[in-house]
Scaffold this active site. Sequence first.
Site, PDB file in Angstrom:
ATOM      1  N   TYR A 158       0.833  -1.201   0.000  1.00 16.36           N
ATOM      2  CA  TYR A 158       0.000   0.000   0.000  1.00 16.36           C
ATOM      3  C   TYR A 158       0.871   1.256   0.000  1.00 16.36           C
ATOM      4  O   TYR A 158       0.657   2.170  -0.796  1.00 16.36           O
ATOM      5  CB  TYR A 158      -0.941  -0.004   1.208  1.00 16.36           C
ATOM      6  CG  TYR A 158      -1.934   1.121   1.179  1.00 16.36           C
ATOM      7  CD1 TYR A 158      -3.077   1.039   0.383  1.00 16.36           C
ATOM      8  CD2 TYR A 158      -1.741   2.273   1.927  1.00 16.36           C
ATOM      9  CE1 TYR A 158      -3.997   2.077   0.343  1.00 16.36           C
ATOM     10  CE2 TYR A 158      -2.655   3.306   1.896  1.00 16.36           C
ATOM     11  CZ  TYR A 158      -3.783   3.209   1.107  1.00 16.36           C
ATOM     12  OH  TYR A 158      -4.694   4.229   1.063  1.00 16.36           O
ATOM     13  N   LYS A 162       1.068   4.060  -3.022  1.00 14.99           N
ATOM     14  CA  LYS A 162       0.706   5.465  -2.810  1.00 14.99           C
ATOM     15  C   LYS A 162       1.899   6.396  -3.053  1.00 14.99           C
ATOM     16  O   LYS A 162       1.746   7.484  -3.592  1.00 14.99           O
ATOM     17  CB  LYS A 162       0.112   5.663  -1.412  1.00 14.99           C
ATOM     18  CG  LYS A 162      -1.219   4.936  -1.233  1.00 14.99           C
ATOM     19  CD  LYS A 162      -2.232   5.391  -2.273  1.00 14.99           C
ATOM     20  CE  LYS A 162      -3.550   4.668  -2.189  1.00 14.99           C
ATOM     21  NZ  LYS A 162      -4.579   5.233  -3.075  1.00 14.99           N
TER      22      LYS A 162
END
Length: 189
Positions: A158, A162
């Site tokens: 994640y 990002k």
Amino acid sequence: MGRFSEQVVIVTGGAKGIGRGICLAFAEAGAVVVCADVDDAAGKDIVSEAASLDGAIYFRSGDVSQDAVCADLVDYAVSDHGGVHVLCNNVGIQPTNSYLPAHEMPVDMWERIIDVNLKSTFLMSRRAILEMKKQGGGVIVTTASVQGLQSAKSVPAYAASKGGQLSLTRQLALEYAEDNIRVLAVNPG
């Protein structure tokens, strides 16, 4: 007439959560919104909810980590609604079973998170940019995360996705500024 009347907006991951709010706000401001999501029931619900708003929401089911789906979304927005003025790269996943240190994360889980969160941003942007260049400009907004700036334990995929979105946003902003295409990211969290 709303602020976004005659504007066509695509929102990925638009049927629930932050995406739902984005879709409803644009429709309330008069935009035609193409809401893309894999949750068909939530897609049906948001279309019904928007029926009384100044704009409209049209739901398209699909996984935007697939290039053909991204091409279809942009083609639909252009052919049925007249263009793509705003693209909101909002889709994102962080499954609860993905909270693992890097050495324990299965490769297929890593790939799925990167595909949905980062690859889709690239795929949707490249398709929308072609249309935005033809129409003289547009806006791309990506929902990134504070995890792309500073991270926490057990979120390697994640955080990488990002951080990648933020870097891609900077690159696209530089590349397409001369085409009157603004590219930016927001970092909820």
